[in-house]
Scaffold this active site. Structure first.
Site, PDB file in Angstrom:
ATOM      1  N   LYS A 118       0.866  -1.181   0.000  1.00  9.07           N
ATOM      2  CA  LYS A 118       0.000   0.000   0.000  1.00  9.07           C
ATOM      3  C   LYS A 118       0.896   1.221   0.000  1.00  9.07           C
ATOM      4  O   LYS A 118       2.047   1.152   0.460  1.00  9.07           O
ATOM      5  CB  LYS A 118      -0.889   0.018   1.244  1.00  9.07           C
ATOM      6  CG  LYS A 118      -2.122   0.858   1.089  1.00  9.07           C
ATOM      7  CD  LYS A 118      -3.222   0.094   0.369  1.00  9.07           C
ATOM      8  CE  LYS A 118      -4.504   0.876   0.264  1.00  9.07           C
ATOM      9  NZ  LYS A 118      -5.616   0.001  -0.167  1.00  9.07           N
TER      10      LYS A 118
HETATM   11  P1  NAD Z   1     -13.012   7.653  -2.305  1.00 12.59           P
HETATM   12  O1  NAD Z   1     -11.975   8.687  -2.105  1.00 12.59           O
HETATM   13  O2  NAD Z   1     -13.560   7.430  -3.664  1.00 12.59           O
HETATM   14  O3  NAD Z   1     -14.258   7.937  -1.317  1.00 12.59           O
HETATM   15  C1  NAD Z   1     -14.093   8.110   0.057  1.00 12.59           C
HETATM   16  C2  NAD Z   1     -15.433   8.552   0.642  1.00 12.59           C
HETATM   17  O4  NAD Z   1     -15.345   8.571   2.065  1.00 12.59           O
HETATM   18  C3  NAD Z   1     -15.840   9.953   0.213  1.00 12.59           C
HETATM   19  O5  NAD Z   1     -17.241   9.973  -0.023  1.00 12.59           O
HETATM   20  C4  NAD Z   1     -15.508  10.810   1.431  1.00 12.59           C
HETATM   21  O6  NAD Z   1     -16.281  11.975   1.514  1.00 12.59           O
HETATM   22  C5  NAD Z   1     -15.827   9.817   2.541  1.00 12.59           C
HETATM   23  N1  NAD Z   1     -15.188  10.121   3.830  1.00 12.59           N
HETATM   24  C6  NAD Z   1     -13.880  10.372   4.073  1.00 12.59           C
HETATM   25  N2  NAD Z   1     -13.682  10.604   5.382  1.00 12.59           N
HETATM   26  C7  NAD Z   1     -14.892  10.490   5.984  1.00 12.59           C
HETATM   27  C8  NAD Z   1     -15.335  10.624   7.328  1.00 12.59           C
HETATM   28  N3  NAD Z   1     -14.487  10.905   8.304  1.00 12.59           N
HETATM   29  N4  NAD Z   1     -16.664  10.434   7.582  1.00 12.59           N
HETATM   30  C9  NAD Z   1     -17.529  10.141   6.576  1.00 12.59           C
HETATM   31  N5  NAD Z   1     -17.155   9.994   5.294  1.00 12.59           N
HETATM   32  C10 NAD Z   1     -15.851  10.180   4.998  1.00 12.59           C
HETATM   33  O7  NAD Z   1     -12.386   6.304  -1.698  1.00 12.59           O
HETATM   34  P2  NAD Z   1     -12.780   4.800  -2.043  1.00 12.59           P
HETATM   35  O8  NAD Z   1     -11.849   4.318  -3.086  1.00 12.59           O
HETATM   36  O9  NAD Z   1     -14.244   4.684  -2.224  1.00 12.59           O
HETATM   37  O10 NAD Z   1     -12.326   4.079  -0.684  1.00 12.59           O
HETATM   38  C11 NAD Z   1     -13.182   4.001   0.451  1.00 12.59           C
HETATM   39  C12 NAD Z   1     -12.710   2.869   1.348  1.00 12.59           C
HETATM   40  O11 NAD Z   1     -12.704   1.644   0.615  1.00 12.59           O
HETATM   41  C13 NAD Z   1     -11.293   3.015   1.895  1.00 12.59           C
HETATM   42  O12 NAD Z   1     -11.205   2.394   3.161  1.00 12.59           O
HETATM   43  C14 NAD Z   1     -10.463   2.215   0.896  1.00 12.59           C
HETATM   44  O13 NAD Z   1      -9.220   1.786   1.421  1.00 12.59           O
HETATM   45  C15 NAD Z   1     -11.409   1.059   0.652  1.00 12.59           C
HETATM   46  N6  NAD Z   1     -11.166   0.305  -0.571  1.00 12.59           N
HETATM   47  C16 NAD Z   1     -11.135   0.928  -1.785  1.00 12.59           C
HETATM   48  C17 NAD Z   1     -10.925   0.168  -2.924  1.00 12.59           C
HETATM   49  C18 NAD Z   1     -10.959   0.769  -4.317  1.00 12.59           C
HETATM   50  O14 NAD Z   1     -10.892   0.013  -5.284  1.00 12.59           O
HETATM   51  N7  NAD Z   1     -11.098   2.066  -4.477  1.00 12.59           N
HETATM   52  C19 NAD Z   1     -10.705  -1.213  -2.824  1.00 12.59           C
HETATM   53  C20 NAD Z   1     -10.765  -1.817  -1.565  1.00 12.59           C
HETATM   54  C21 NAD Z   1     -10.995  -1.040  -0.445  1.00 12.59           C
END
Ligand code: NAD
Length: 432
Positions: A118
């Site tokens: 990561k």
């Molecule tokens: P993203 O940046 O597209 O979206 C993040 C979202 O979380 C946004 O809507 C933001 O406003 C919200 N957010 C951030 N801090 C917050 C808080 N304190 N309270 C409420 N909402 C909050 O990110 P993503 O890619 O959707 O990732 C989200 C989660 O999923 C993370 O934990 C990431 O590690 C995990 N994840 C992502 C992927 C991927 O393919 N993108 C894969 C596996 C896991």
């Protein structure tokens, strides 16, 4: 940013210092139960490489600013290191270590030939122009140099990064290569735009995987998703796709929360229209036909399912008692801390743990990597079909481990992952 969310973030900042320690604790719990070989336990309880780079970037006003970036490679016994890049002001080495370790378990649980890594840059992208974000991305890629590579360590999108940023990583990496090697290196990064070698279905893959696991759970519990209600925290890539993909099953979104606040409508919120609103305004706040609610009211929502899809440590000793749902499907990485976990078990709330629930992203990243290596383009049916089979198989294995060892689902998911890693270490032995 609303006051409520600010306090959530500050709370997370405090707790993040212990994130890796909590991953290691989860690991030891599973290792004890399955009696993991003690040498293999020693190897897996540490990361392999930790790279910290400080690099200069020219800002739009001509000034030079220093940034700090990280890449942690946890383990590569199953294949090249693999994992996302996160842009966030709270990115730190402890968090990246934890996220890298989870990636190793995800590769193992889904049976793909990848290890865990990561990375991220500690900054708030909302405070920078697009051109500045491009230069920050390119300088970070340059600073990482050969610490990433198509057969060595392959980044992908995570919080606040997307296909465009992956295209800049790709372009910078290729520009540093000898010309004759460039065209066989496009698989240095996944989650690229389709035209630049990305896979159809990668954008929605993590949300799609979340939905496939929920469908498996509903089958197990003989629970009808048609008319079932749910809430989503984080309406970015994972949360918004999970919501949009649940719509055809008849499930009803009744509340959503992101950095701009929380909104609710017990009669239902259309996730497609909400996604458009988020794209045009930057967040869920102010969406029509909804009422604004505070963080506590969001966590207390009357709903059947909760999909945390934002940051770590959302379900804690303070917030878990508020939940009224019967299922938590962890779209985010590490959304539940240890106290929260304990309370979910006491309240008999079912849990689809992160390393299973959100593994769809890395699985389709693997498909993208394979397509690049073979110069192939698969259609959506092929991608979704293959993803569904892998997720369903992994889900079945976790269910089997939960029954066999009589443990909670998080521990069961760890046991499935660790069993595969143990087998490989035992077969290969240790050099010299
Ligand atoms: P993203 O940046 O597209 O979206 C993040 C979202 O979380 C946004 O809507 C933001 O406003 C919200 N957010 C951030 N801090 C917050 C808080 N304190 N309270 C409420 N909402 C909050 O990110 P993503 O890619 O959707 O990732 C989200 C989660 O999923 C993370 O934990 C990431 O590690 C995990 N994840 C992502 C992927 C991927 O393919 N993108 C894969 C596996 C896991």
């Amino acid at each position: 940013m609303s006051t409520v969310i600010e306090s959530t973030v500050k709370n997370n900042e405090h707790k993040k210092n212990g994130l890796y320690a909590s991953v290691v604790q989860q690991f030891h719990k599973a290792a004890d139960i399955m009696r993991l070989d003690s040498s293999i336990r020693d190897i897996l309880s540490m990361t392999t490489n930790e790279i910290i780079v400080h690099f200069p970037v020219r800002m739009d006003d001509g000034r030079i600013k220093m940034f700090s970036g990280y890449r942690v490679q946890h383990n590569d016994v199953l294949g090249p290191y693999k994992g996302g890049l996160r842009y966030h002001p709270l990115v730190n080495i402890d968090e990246v270590r934890a996220l890298a370790t989870w990636m190793t378990w995800k590769g193992a649980i889904t049976g793909i030939p990848f290890g865990g890594a990561k990375g991220g840059i500690q900054f708030d992208p909302t405070q920078y122009s697009l051109r500045e974000i491009e230069r920050i991305t390119r300088r970070f890629t340059f600073a990482l140099g050969n610490n990433i590579g198509p057969e060595y360590d392959i980044p992908a999108p995570d919080v606040n990064t997307n296909a465009q940023i992956m295209a800049w990583v790709l372009d910078t990496y290729l520009s540093m290569m000898p010309p004759h090697e460039r065209h066989r290196s496009t698989h240095v990064v996944t989650g690229k735009p389709i035209e630049s070698g990305g896979s159809i279905g990668r954008d929605k893959a993590t949300g799609q995987g979340v939905v496939y696991t929920i469908v498996e759970w509903a089958k197990d519990r003989k629970f009808d998703l048609n008319g079932a209600t749910y809430i989503v925290q984080g309406f970015g890539n994972v949360g918004s796709w999970a919501a949009r993909l649940l719509k055809p099953y008849g499930a009803i979104l009744v509340a959503a929360e992101d950095v701009t606040g929380a909104i609710a409508n017990p009669d239902g919120i259309d996730p497609e229209v909400l996604s458009d609103h988020v794209t045009s305004t930057g967040g869920v706040a102010g969406f029509h036909n909804t009422i604004p609610i505070d963080h506590r009211a969001f966590m207390e929502s009357e709903a059947d399912m909760f999909i945390p899809a934002a940051m770590e440590n959302s379900i804690t000793g303070q917030t878990a008692p508020l939940l009224k749902v019967r299922l938590v499907a962890e779209g985010a990485n590490g959304p539940t801390d240890q106290a929260g976990d304990q309370i979910l078990r006491e309240k008999r709330i079912d849990l689809i743990p992160d390393i299973l629930c959100n593994s769809g992203g890395v699985v389709v990243s693997y498909f993208e990597w394979l397509q690049n290596k073979r110069s192939e383009f698969w259609d959506l049916e092929e991608v979704d079909g293959k993803l569904n089979r892998r997720i369903s198989r992994a889900y079945g294995q976790v269910r089997e481990a939960a029954n066999k060892f009589n443990v909670d689902w998080r521990t069961a998911a760890y046991i499935v992952a660790l069993s595969r890693l143990e087998k490989v270490y035992k077969e290969r032995g240790l050099f010299p």
